[in-house]
Design an enzyme around this catalytic site. Structure first.
Site, PDB file in Angstrom:
ATOM      1  N   LYS A  14      -2.458  -1.988  -3.191  1.00 55.52           N
ATOM      2  CA  LYS A  14      -3.507  -1.147  -2.598  1.00 55.52           C
ATOM      3  C   LYS A  14      -3.117   0.320  -2.775  1.00 55.52           C
ATOM      4  CE  LYS A  14      -5.948  -0.261   1.746  1.00 55.52           C
ATOM      5  NZ  LYS A  14      -6.628  -0.887   2.869  1.00 55.52           N
ATOM      6  N   GLU A  28       0.819  -1.220   0.000  1.00 52.66           N
ATOM      7  CA  GLU A  28       0.000   0.000   0.000  1.00 52.66           C
ATOM      8  C   GLU A  28       0.852   1.269   0.000  1.00 52.66           C
ATOM      9  OE1 GLU A  28      -2.676   0.466   3.360  1.00 52.66           O
ATOM     10  OE2 GLU A  28      -3.638   2.194   2.456  1.00 52.66           O
TER      11      GLU A  28
HETATM   12  P1  13P Z   1      -9.194   4.284   4.153  1.00 55.84           P
HETATM   13  O1  13P Z   1     -10.074   3.507   3.210  1.00 55.84           O
HETATM   14  O2  13P Z   1      -9.958   4.878   5.302  1.00 55.84           O
HETATM   15  O3  13P Z   1      -8.293   5.245   3.458  1.00 55.84           O
HETATM   16  O4  13P Z   1      -8.229   3.237   4.849  1.00 55.84           O
HETATM   17  C1  13P Z   1      -7.625   2.280   4.063  1.00 55.84           C
HETATM   18  C2  13P Z   1      -6.465   1.760   4.774  1.00 55.84           C
HETATM   19  O5  13P Z   1      -6.403   0.595   5.062  1.00 55.84           O
HETATM   20  C3  13P Z   1      -5.377   2.672   5.142  1.00 55.84           C
HETATM   21  O6  13P Z   1      -4.229   1.938   5.432  1.00 55.84           O
END
Ligand code: 13P
Length: 351
Positions: free
Chosen positions: A219, A177
């Site tokens: 992600k 991510e």
């Molecule tokens: P949000 O969808 O609230 O941005 O959170 C996603 C997430 O897992 C952040 O690490």
């Protein structure tokens, strides 16, 4: 490591029209969300909140995997059932956030580096034994005056790749991510440029660390104008910019891309994901799914308010948002369906 098991996990997370629920807020973040609504902030209230989520009837219809925080993976429901068991019984794959947060980066004012690599090998082995089959690590990239710089992008990409490699060694599918933040007045074009540079750097590092792309999920953020930018592009323009950016930088071997919501409203996050699937579905090498925290949980949290009596209504709201995002994966979400799903949810949960 059993390579095929890791590939199977990654594929299962983005199979069909399901997506992920990120319920892995760290204690400080969870407390911040509670404080904003006047909900008490302690371990027992966080436990009750997570129990409410995992006990939502029918959650497994639209959610493939749930990302937990270290405190939660060790907790039980009030009746003694481990939270992890409740998740598995609901047909959902348990996952775990393993970074320990983004901290100010030395020599890089305004930029952050995510920590947590030290001792990660042993923690991953423990999490696997506890039932986790995938993990998450979030890097944060801010856009601002003169930032992000190469130093921040490269350090974060390197950490993501080291983490991903350790995960696969321990039998877990990594969720990678790199989040380019929405805060600021930058344009959509600037977000495109930064997101592309970040993703290219991340995939270079994943290659250098020998990460098996078939056994991971990306992600990313959607490509969006900054929150305070005067020009806010349409849903379709955001969908086009996001998919075109991803096509430049994400290899076809990656089975799925599951977006974070990043502070968008629940409805906009669903609408933008939907538009991507409407406009590009048969022309993309990877599945386009969701891994939302706020865009799935926030309406439920606002209803729950920390009170037992509000649990059924909060669960309906959670189920409803998960279903709307499932429809967005199929490219069938619209405002009329948003209402229909709401009515069906009420009916289903009453009978
Ligand atoms: P949000 O969808 O609230 O941005 O959170 C996603 C997430 O897992 C952040 O690490």
């Amino acid at each position: 490591m059993n390579t095929q098991d890791i590939i199977d996990t990654a594929k299962a997370l983005v199979a069909g029209d399901k997506g992920l629920l990120a319920m892995d807020e760290s204690n400080p973040t969870c407390n911040k969300r509670f404080a904003a609504l006047g909900i008490p902030q302690n371990e027992e209230v966080r436990r009750a909140y997570r129990e409410m989520i995992v006990d939502t009837p029918g959650l497994g219809e639209s959610i493939s995997g749930a990302i937990l925080y270290d405190e939660t993976i060790r907790q039980q429901k009030k009746d003694g059932t481990p939270i992890v068991k409740a998740i598995i019984d609901a047909g959902i794959i348990p996952g775990i956030k393993v970074d320990i947060g983004a901290k100010g980066m030395a020599g890089h004012p305004g930029e952050k580096i995510t920590e947590g690599l030290d001792g990660l090998h042993d923690r991953l082995i423990e999490y696997y034994q506890m039932g986790a089959r995938f993990a998450k690590w979030r890097a944060v990239i801010a856009i601002g005056h003169g930032i992000p710089g190469r130093g921040c992008i490269e350090a974060n990409a390197h950490a993501l790749a080291r983490y991903a490699s350790l995960c696969q060694e321990a039998g877990l599918a990594p969720i990678v991510e790199p989040e380019v933040l929405m805060d600021g007045n930058h344009t959509l074009h600037r977000c495109f440029e930064v997101t592309e540079e970040v993703l290219r750097t991340v995939f270079n590092q994943l290659y250098a660390q020998g990460v098996m792309l078939e056994g991971m999920i990306l992600k990313p953020n959607m490509v969006l104008p900054g929150l305070s930018c005067s020009k806010q592009e349409s849903v379709d323009e955001v969908a086009d910019a996001t998919v075109n950016c991803l096509k430049q930088a994400v290899p076809a071997a990656v089975p799925g891309i599951a977006f974070l919501s990043g502070g968008q409203s629940s409805e906009l996050a669903s609408a933008r994901l939907n538009a991507m699937n409407v406009r590009f579905k048969s022309r993309m090498p990877w599945a386009l799914a969701f891994s939302f925290a706020r865009a799935i949980q926030q309406p439920a949290l606002e209803i729950w308010q920390g009170k037992e009596i509000n649990v059924p209504k909060a669960q309906q709201a959670l189920y409803h948002r998960a279903k709307c995002n499932q429809a967005a994966r199929r490219g069938e979400y619209n405002t009329e369906l948003e209402k229909q799903i709401h009515d069906i949810t009420l009916y289903k949960h009453q009978t």
